[in-house]
Write a protein that holds these residues in place. Structure first.
Motif, PDB file in Angstrom:
ATOM      1  N   ILE A  18     106.882 -42.714  22.349  1.00 29.83           N
ATOM      2  CA  ILE A  18     107.593 -43.064  23.284  1.00 29.83           C
ATOM      3  C   ILE A  18     106.572 -44.591  23.912  1.00 29.83           C
ATOM      4  O   ILE A  18     107.140 -45.444  24.575  1.00 29.83           O
ATOM      5  CB  ILE A  18     107.670 -42.031  23.746  1.00 29.83           C
ATOM      6  CG1 ILE A  18     108.587 -41.440  23.678  1.00 29.83           C
ATOM      7  CG2 ILE A  18     107.653 -42.240  25.383  1.00 29.83           C
ATOM      8  CD1 ILE A  18     108.228 -39.637  24.732  1.00 29.83           C
ATOM      9  N   LEU A  19     105.151 -44.470  23.550  1.00 25.32           N
ATOM     10  CA  LEU A  19     104.649 -45.653  24.407  1.00 25.32           C
ATOM     11  C   LEU A  19     104.903 -46.380  24.047  1.00 25.32           C
ATOM     12  O   LEU A  19     104.581 -47.896  24.916  1.00 25.32           O
ATOM     13  CB  LEU A  19     103.544 -45.002  24.581  1.00 25.32           C
ATOM     14  CG  LEU A  19     101.918 -46.008  25.178  1.00 25.32           C
ATOM     15  CD1 LEU A  19     102.051 -46.160  26.680  1.00 25.32           C
ATOM     16  CD2 LEU A  19     100.156 -45.900  24.354  1.00 25.32           C
ATOM     17  N   VAL A  67     102.835 -40.384  34.334  1.00 25.85           N
ATOM     18  CA  VAL A  67     103.807 -39.538  33.652  1.00 25.85           C
ATOM     19  C   VAL A  67     103.734 -37.945  32.497  1.00 25.85           C
ATOM     20  O   VAL A  67     104.486 -37.205  33.103  1.00 25.85           O
ATOM     21  CB  VAL A  67     105.256 -40.411  33.135  1.00 25.85           C
ATOM     22  CG1 VAL A  67     106.462 -39.730  32.732  1.00 25.85           C
ATOM     23  CG2 VAL A  67     105.252 -41.212  35.333  1.00 25.85           C
ATOM     24  N   SER A  68     102.902 -38.563  31.221  1.00 21.28           N
ATOM     25  CA  SER A  68     102.957 -37.469  30.719  1.00 21.28           C
ATOM     26  C   SER A  68     101.954 -36.344  30.855  1.00 21.28           C
ATOM     27  O   SER A  68     102.508 -35.893  30.134  1.00 21.28           O
ATOM     28  CB  SER A  68     102.296 -38.164  29.066  1.00 21.28           C
ATOM     29  OG  SER A  68     100.748 -38.969  29.393  1.00 21.28           O
ATOM     30  N   TRP A  80     110.653 -41.355  33.600  1.00 19.35           N
ATOM     31  CA  TRP A  80     110.519 -41.037  35.289  1.00 19.35           C
ATOM     32  C   TRP A  80     109.158 -42.654  34.126  1.00 19.35           C
ATOM     33  O   TRP A  80     108.906 -43.535  35.247  1.00 19.35           O
ATOM     34  CB  TRP A  80     109.222 -40.214  34.977  1.00 19.35           C
ATOM     35  CG  TRP A  80     110.010 -39.126  35.626  1.00 19.35           C
ATOM     36  CD1 TRP A  80     110.445 -37.913  35.205  1.00 19.35           C
ATOM     37  CD2 TRP A  80     110.654 -39.071  37.102  1.00 19.35           C
ATOM     38  NE1 TRP A  80     111.095 -37.333  36.537  1.00 19.35           N
ATOM     39  CE2 TRP A  80     111.044 -38.618  37.540  1.00 19.35           C
ATOM     40  CE3 TRP A  80     110.332 -40.534  38.041  1.00 19.35           C
ATOM     41  CZ2 TRP A  80     112.100 -37.874  38.355  1.00 19.35           C
ATOM     42  CZ3 TRP A  80     111.503 -40.037  39.510  1.00 19.35           C
ATOM     43  CH2 TRP A  80     112.158 -38.994  39.519  1.00 19.35           C
ATOM     44  N   SER A  81     109.718 -42.835  32.915  1.00 20.73           N
ATOM     45  CA  SER A  81     108.295 -44.175  32.397  1.00 20.73           C
ATOM     46  C   SER A  81     109.195 -45.503  33.463  1.00 20.73           C
ATOM     47  O   SER A  81     108.826 -46.372  33.700  1.00 20.73           O
ATOM     48  CB  SER A  81     108.101 -44.247  31.591  1.00 20.73           C
ATOM     49  OG  SER A  81     106.676 -43.231  30.466  1.00 20.73           O
ATOM     50  N   ALA A  82     110.626 -45.319  32.641  1.00 20.95           N
ATOM     51  CA  ALA A  82     111.416 -46.113  33.188  1.00 20.95           C
ATOM     52  C   ALA A  82     111.474 -46.589  34.646  1.00 20.95           C
ATOM     53  O   ALA A  82     111.506 -47.955  35.221  1.00 20.95           O
ATOM     54  CB  ALA A  82     112.956 -45.764  32.876  1.00 20.95           C
ATOM     55  N   VAL A  83     111.314 -45.432  35.360  1.00 18.93           N
ATOM     56  CA  VAL A  83     111.485 -45.694  36.926  1.00 18.93           C
ATOM     57  C   VAL A  83     110.335 -46.406  37.292  1.00 18.93           C
ATOM     58  O   VAL A  83     110.477 -47.528  37.796  1.00 18.93           O
ATOM     59  CB  VAL A  83     111.876 -43.955  37.555  1.00 18.93           C
ATOM     60  CG1 VAL A  83     110.761 -44.685  39.767  1.00 18.93           C
ATOM     61  CG2 VAL A  83     112.793 -43.570  37.993  1.00 18.93           C
ATOM     62  N   GLY A 131     102.243 -44.549  39.613  1.00 17.81           N
ATOM     63  CA  GLY A 131     102.183 -43.003  38.648  1.00 17.81           C
ATOM     64  C   GLY A 131     101.629 -41.876  39.114  1.00 17.81           C
ATOM     65  O   GLY A 131     102.298 -40.692  39.228  1.00 17.81           O
ATOM     66  N   THR A 132     101.207 -41.953  40.665  1.00 15.91           N
ATOM     67  CA  THR A 132     100.500 -40.783  41.253  1.00 15.91           C
ATOM     68  C   THR A 132     102.262 -39.946  41.876  1.00 15.91           C
ATOM     69  O   THR A 132     102.165 -39.020  42.464  1.00 15.91           O
ATOM     70  CB  THR A 132      99.486 -40.672  42.201  1.00 15.91           C
ATOM     71  OG1 THR A 132      99.650 -41.601  43.526  1.00 15.91           O
ATOM     72  CG2 THR A 132      98.166 -40.680  42.091  1.00 15.91           C
TER      73      THR A 132
END
Length: 135
Positions: A18-19, A67-68, A80-83, A131-132
């Protein structure tokens, strides 16, 4: 115990996959935002371009890591990574817009390390904040 190890190893493998997907997509999106060829500039020894691209990828890694840590599913992690990618792109565009005297892409292409350092700090700092928000 061995069964849990295999499951954990599979989770690590999926997380790394995924990363890599997110970094690939993020690098593609970011390279479309710049008005020069990132790879070409880096291959030609432009340290400012290398620092800038490295900072963008590090920023994405920071977002994915945070996120992970808080996601309970792979789907949520991807979403959430896409966001996070989108927010980081928006911050770059906003910075470019509010600093019209600094032509970011032109300065990076010229090898201006001062601009690259400024962008590195901005990208890494904003990535931690994003990230937070996404945790």
């Amino acid at each position: 115990m061995v069964k849990d190890f295999g499951f954990d190893l599979m989770n690590v493998g999926i997380g790394i996959l995924i990363l890599l997907v997110i970094l690939g997509i993020g690098a593609f999106v970011f390279s479309r935002l710049t008005r020069f060829q990132d790879g070409e500039e880096i291959a030609n020894g432009n340290e400012a371009a290398g620092m800038y691209m490295g900072s963008k990828l590090l920023g994405l890694c920071i977002i994915v890591a945070m996120v992970s840590f808080s996601s309970h599913s792979w789907t949520a992690m991807l979403l959430w990574s896409a966001v996070g990618i989108l927010l980081l792109c928006l911050v770059y565009l906003l910075f470019d817009w509010v600093t019209p005297k600094i032509k970011v892409c032109e300065e990076i292409k010229r090898g201006n390390m001062a601009v690259a350092q400024l962008l590195r700090s901005l990208i890494i700092g904003v990535s931690v904040v994003i990230g937070t928000f996404l945790m």
